[in-house]
Design a protein around this motif. Structure first.
Motif: not given
Length: 874
Positions: A835-839, A863-864, A871-874
């Motif tokens: 959901t936040r595209s964080t990993y 923050q990035d 991963f959410g941008g895949f």
């Protein structure tokens, strides 16, 4: 000759202090050497012992032991030279060539294991080959070492000089990692000093080089540097070190850590973490964190965000004091500190924060108690928070003022009257988490006090009826009130538009007067009282059956009727309400308002509905069944409906709309209390106009039915584990799996057992609303959520922090997934919050060890996400 040999051996044993077994001591004068040990040396072997009198040596074979004072040596083979007091020990190779029964040396708290060693009992010096020792959970493995023992001298320390040694926390014979150096000096239980060294992983040297190093070996708490345990390379903040700081063991009961996170682009966090405990007294912990974060928006414009959070928990032991206690928890933050700095499920999804920290004082033998507290509520979505501090509470227990001392069990009617009192004084601040620490915020603090006095009694009449009269008096003290005035100035609002290249100013709206709010400082009491009574009884209905699983039904009904009275607080004689004009065009456009505003003690504001002389009525219901079980021929009661209530009132003092809406509430549990069901609805005997406002016209007159549907809410919720579900389908123990022809047997429930720690939560809410044209029913909530862990193997573990689906929004709820792999003395893991595209990915030494700074992380923080979709941008 045999006697002479025996006497000679005995003399030799006496000369060197050894004990011989099965020997008759002889009264022979012996002169001991000045180099002989001061204490006897004890030795033994499992297999055999061989004496070489010519070379003055003893050879011990199999599980040998040699002990001298506090020194002990165990090995597969030992050779003792009593002429030089030197012992040589090695292991024994088994049939496969593997070395067994390696020498193990101990001197007090120092222990070694080696391939081969030599030790002099007189000089307390030794040489060790391929030695390994443990110093404060740190393994030291050296190719060759020299050992100098203090020999019982308290003014000296044992010293070990190692050559080509590795320091590690891995307990394998060939460690998976460590810090290797050519020269080391180890003072057991104190300090290890190493020269130039490098980090070695799986026997392979790495380019991570250290010029020197110090490793504290002293057990217990010590002040010292906390090496950064995590590294981060953020697009927004730059490269950073996390959790670098200092540790302060202030006392045996109090530990303190001061750490921080530092980033090259100017962001930083400061953190103080403390814990304390005293047996039979108290225990607690606290965390203070301040963040100053420099980031850039999508247009590369830099800005800073300041965050602050306080978390505290304190618990007092029940044995600490008989009448005094202090404890509670505090969880307060600004600028969504937890959500900004962390990505775990609780930090992101927990939108309501609460604090409650209270000091309580009971007075033994007295019917009252005192408390002082701090309360706080906060909504991270609306950013609003309310802080009550300090809050003083003084209250009495139930007092029976007319009760006779030493009165008999038969009470007189007036002795049943009880009185209660509760006084409260507090300061309240209503603000936002973004303005909490501003100086002007202190000006918004409101102060006040409240007194509540109540009396009641309970009587029984006609054997089955309960009569409960009551009266209450409330007085609230305000130090400021609100006053509204009307400014008749007419204000015209304009808009600026561009038409065909020309700028035009056109009127947008006209305000015909403005209502101005002002604060009047001064003492103003609010006094309220009400009185009433209630009558109730219980009715029971039972139906029994002789056959079948249903053996009976029982219905318990509790009808009640009562009367409430309260005065009309809108009467000008009270001075609680005033009127203010709204529009300069309409002088009669007056609106009533209360002078006590909407801040402190908002729930105690006087009612604007006028005088109350209400007849209240209600019916409570409870249904249960008696079920018969063929398995054990017993019956048990099962609740069908836990409660079903119908309530309303009729106000005799109202000039219209005397009937109140009727509320219907019910709750029960299904499937052995697995599913909770709640239902509430409201029905009105009066009609509404086009704006959905109640009018004095009965629904029966317009629609031919007694009530109009207003609203309703039905909710179903459950929370259970996979293990519970498996238990439903596998009640018979020892059940064997069904094997079909041509198939191999499969272990029963093998896959499902992996999901035993998985929790499933389901929430369903259906709402209905009655409108003027038609009634509507809609699905308000329909979510399913999973969380738990799946131990795929003893070393692989899958964690699901939160994963679910919202069928109303048609979107996944905040999922947090992680996979961890135990690598013995290392661990590897990956986590993902789509959901936040964080990993985050890491491979590191086990946390908590001396070398836990060895960490290879790669992550994308919250923050990035403006720079990369992760991963959410895949």
């Amino acid at each position: 000759m045999k006697a002479k040999t025996k006497i000679t051996i005995l003399l030799v044993f006496c000369a060197i202090g050894l004990k011989a077994q099965d020997t008759i001591p002889l009264q022979v004068p012996v002169r001991l050497s000045s180099d002989a040990p001061e204490e006897p040396i004890e030795y033994g072997a499992r297999d055999s012992m061989v004496w070489n009198l010519e070379d003055r040596k003893i050879f011990l074979y199999g599980a040998t032991t040699v002990k001298y004072t506090s020194i002990s040596l165990a090995a597969g083979f030992s050779e003792f030279d009593w002429s030089s007091n030197l012992v040589h020990a090695t292991g024994i190779a088994d049939s496969t060539g593997r070395m067994t029964e390696k020498p193990k040396f101990s001197d007090g708290s120092n222990e070694f294991e080696a391939r081969e060693m030599r030790y002099n009992y007189l000089t307390h010096k030794g040489t060790i080959l391929q030695a390994s020792t443990i110093q404060n959970n740190l393994y030291v493995i050296g190719e060759k070492a020299k050992f100098f023992s203090a020999g019982g001298d308290t003014t000296k320390s044992d010293i070990i000089y190692n050559q080509n040694a590795i320091f590690t926390t891995c307990d394998q014979e060939v460690p998976h990692f460590g810090v290797r150096s050519n020269k080391q000096k180890v003072i057991p239980n104190k300090l290890a000093v190493i020269g130039p060294s490098h980090i070695e992983v799986m026997g392979v040297p790495t380019p991570l080089w250290l010029p020197f190093g110090f490793f504290p070996l002293k057990s217990g708490k010590q002040t010292g540097l906390l090496f950064p345990r995590n590294y981060e390379n953020s697009d927004a903040w730059g490269f950073g070190l996390r959790n670098i700081g200092w540790y302060f063991p202030i006392s045996d009961n109090f530990n303190l850590q001061v750490t921080g996170d530092v980033y090259l682009k100017g962001s930083y966090r400061l953190r103080t973490v403390g814990s304390y405990a005293k047996r039979y007294k108290y225990r607690g912990n606290f965390t203070l964190e301040y963040g100053n974060l420099r980031t850039e928006d999508a247009l590369a414009t830099p800005f800073r965000t300041e965050t602050f959070s306080v978390q505290l928990a304190h618990n007092q032991d029940s044995k600490a004091h008989p009448s005094r206690s202090i404890g509670g928890s505090i969880n307060l933050q600004t600028n969504n500190a937890q959500s900004v700095n962390y990505n775990d499920v609780d930090a992101v999804l927990n939108t309501v924060l609460r604090s409650n920290f209270t000091y309580n004082e009971r007075f033994p033998g007295k019917p009252y108690n005192l408390s002082v507290g701090f309360q706080h509520t906060q909504n991270t979505k609306t950013r609003k928070m309310t802080i009550n501090f300090p809050t003083f509470n003084f209250q009495t227990q139930t007092i029976y003022p007319f009760k006779r001392k030493g009165a008999p069990s038969q009470q007189r009617w007036y002795e049943k009257f009880a009185i209660t009192y509760r006084g409260e004084a507090k300061a309240e601040l209503q603000t936002t988490d973004t303005t909490l620490f501003r100086a002007e915020t202190l000006e918004d603090i409101q102060y006040g006090a409240r007194h509540k006095v109540g009396t009641n009694a309970s009587f029984k009449f006609f054997k089955y009826f309960n009569f409960t009269p009551r009266a209450n008096y409330d007085e609230v003290w305000f130090l400021e009130t609100s006053q509204k005035t009307f400014d008749p100035s007419i204000v015209v609002l304009y808009d600026t538009i561009v038409v065909e290249g020309e700028t035009q100013i056109i009127p947008r709206d006209t305000i015909y007067g403005t209502v101005l709010d002002s604060t009047v400082f001064g003492f103003k009491p609010l006094r309220k009282f009400d009185a009433g009574f209630n009558v109730d009884t219980k009715l029971f209905g039972t139906v029994l059956f002789r056959k079948g699983p249903l053996r009976g039904l029982r219905h318990t009904m509790t009808p009640s009727i009562g009367f409430n009275f309260s005065p009309d607080y809108t009467n000008p004689t009270w001075g609680y309400f005033k009127s203010v004009q709204q529009d300069v065009r309409f002088p009669d456009s007056l609106v009533d308002y209360t002078i006590f505003g909407e801040g402190l003690y908002a729930g105690d504001r006087p009612s604007a509905t006028g005088r109350q002389m209400a007849l209240t009525y209600g019916i409570g219901n409870f249904f249960e069944a008696k079920m018969f079980s063929k398995r054990d021929s017993t019956t048990k009661n099962v609740r069908i409906i836990r409660s079903l209530g119908i309530n309303g009132n009729y106000n005799f003092a109202a000039d219209s709309l005397r009937f109140s809406p009727i509320s219907i509430n019910a709750n029960t549990a299904l499937f052995k209390d697995v599913v909770s069901v709640l239902f509430n609805s409201s029905w009105d005997p009066y009609e509404v106009d086009a704006k959905n406002r109640r009018i004095d016209r009965f629904v029966w007159d317009t629609r031919g039915r007694p009530l109009r549907f207003v609203d309703a809410r039905l909710s179903l919720s459950t929370s259970l584990t996979v293990k519970t579900i498996r238990g439903w389908f596998d009640r018979e123990k020892g059940k064997t799996p069904i094997i079909q022809a041509g198939t191999a047997p499969v272990a029963s429930n093998g896959f499902w057992e992996l999901l035993d720690r998985f929790n499933i939560r389901y929430n369903l809410v259906i709402q209905g609303r009655g409108l003027t044209d038609k009634d509507t029913i809609f699905l308000a909530t329909n979510t399913i959520t999973f969380n738990g862990s799946v131990p795929l193997t003893p070393n692989w573990d899958v964690q699901v922090g939160s994963m679910g689906y919202d069928f109303v929004r048609k979107d996944f709820t905040y999922p947090s997934l992680s996979v961890a792999r135990d690598l013995h003395c290392w661990e590897m893991g990956v986590s993902w919050q789509p959901t936040r595209s964080t990993y985050a990915f890491f491979i590191r030494v086990d946390p908590g060890s001396v070398f836990d700074f060895i960490n290879l992380p790669y992550q994308k923080g919250n923050q990035d996400t403006i720079f990369s979709g992760g991963f959410g941008g895949f």
